[in-house]
Motif scaffolding. Structure first.
Motif, PDB file in Angstrom:
ATOM      1  N   ASN A  53       0.826  -1.214   0.000  1.00  9.93           N
ATOM      2  CA  ASN A  53       0.000   0.000   0.000  1.00  9.93           C
ATOM      3  C   ASN A  53       0.855   1.258   0.000  1.00  9.93           C
ATOM      4  OD1 ASN A  53      -2.376  -1.469  -0.023  1.00  9.93           O
ATOM      5  ND2 ASN A  53      -2.566  -1.466   2.200  1.00  9.93           N
ATOM      6  N   LEU A  54       1.925   1.253   0.786  1.00  6.87           N
ATOM      7  CA  LEU A  54       2.796   2.418   0.864  1.00  6.87           C
ATOM      8  C   LEU A  54       3.471   2.679  -0.480  1.00  6.87           C
ATOM      9  CD1 LEU A  54       3.967   4.614   2.709  1.00  6.87           C
ATOM     10  CD2 LEU A  54       5.814   3.029   3.268  1.00  6.87           C
ATOM     11  N   ILE A  55       3.950   1.630  -1.112  1.00 10.49           N
ATOM     12  CA  ILE A  55       4.580   1.799  -2.425  1.00 10.49           C
ATOM     13  C   ILE A  55       3.551   2.266  -3.448  1.00 10.49           C
ATOM     14  CG2 ILE A  55       5.722   0.595  -4.331  1.00 10.49           C
ATOM     15  CD1 ILE A  55       7.115  -1.122  -2.158  1.00 10.49           C
ATOM     16  N   GLU A  56       2.374   1.671  -3.420  1.00 14.46           N
ATOM     17  CA  GLU A  56       1.325   2.057  -4.372  1.00 14.46           C
ATOM     18  C   GLU A  56       0.949   3.531  -4.226  1.00 14.46           C
ATOM     19  OE1 GLU A  56      -3.116   0.501  -5.068  1.00 14.46           O
ATOM     20  OE2 GLU A  56      -1.559  -0.978  -5.446  1.00 14.46           O
ATOM     21  N   GLU A  57       0.960   4.044  -3.009  1.00 13.93           N
ATOM     22  CA  GLU A  57       0.645   5.459  -2.780  1.00 13.93           C
ATOM     23  C   GLU A  57       1.645   6.382  -3.463  1.00 13.93           C
ATOM     24  OE1 GLU A  57       0.459   6.105   1.442  1.00 13.93           O
ATOM     25  OE2 GLU A  57      -1.239   4.745   1.673  1.00 13.93           O
ATOM     26  N   GLU A  58       2.856   5.903  -3.674  1.00 17.25           N
ATOM     27  CA  GLU A  58       3.910   6.743  -4.275  1.00 17.25           C
ATOM     28  C   GLU A  58       4.029   6.581  -5.787  1.00 17.25           C
ATOM     29  OE1 GLU A  58       5.226   9.060  -2.678  1.00 17.25           O
ATOM     30  OE2 GLU A  58       4.736   8.474  -0.634  1.00 17.25           O
TER      31      GLU A  58
END
Length: 133
Positions: A53-58
């Motif tokens: 999720n954190l990577i997808e947000e970026e």
């Protein structure tokens, strides 16, 4: 042509077509990882906080208000994704078409949608996203 297409589809709510020009999936993932690494370096997050999720947000494509694609229509007889939306295509259905993009017509698009609908009906179940049945 673009204005005509925009005008004729402005009330549509079910289908979204996304064209990514000068976009590379590997570059998108790389820049997202750099942003996450920068947050770790600045002490904003810990390494243990890093998840999908954190990577997808970026990702650059995170600005789009649409979910990941359900169907990728790959024209020109190619059988590869060609560095296109590598992260987002993880659970996308693919349709390979042996026709060049300029020759791809409305009837081809309608056939692609029919093919996709048949796949969905044949399954009669939700996607498993890697989970066991």
């Amino acid at each position: 042509m673009a204005c005509e297409l925009e005008e004729s589809t402005k009330a549509n709510t079910q289908f979204h077509i996304i064209a990514a020009l000068n976009y590379g999936g590997q570059q998108d993932i790389t820049q997202a990882c750099k942003k996450v690494a920068g947050k770790v370096k600045e002490g904003l997050i810990q390494v243990e906080d890093i998840n999908n999720n954190l990577i997808e947000e970026e990702l650059e494509t995170n600005c789009a208000e649409y979910p990941n694609p359900d169907l990728l229509i790959r024209t020109s007889g190619e059988i590869r994704v060609s560095n296109f939306m590598l992260w987002q295509l993880a659970y996308t259905e693919m349709l390979l078409v042996d026709k060049l993009w300029p020759d791809f017509e409305e009837s081809d698009f309608m056939e692609a949608l029919r093919s996709f609908q048949q796949r969905q009906r044949q399954r009669q179940r939700q996607r498993r996203y890697g989970a066991q049945a």
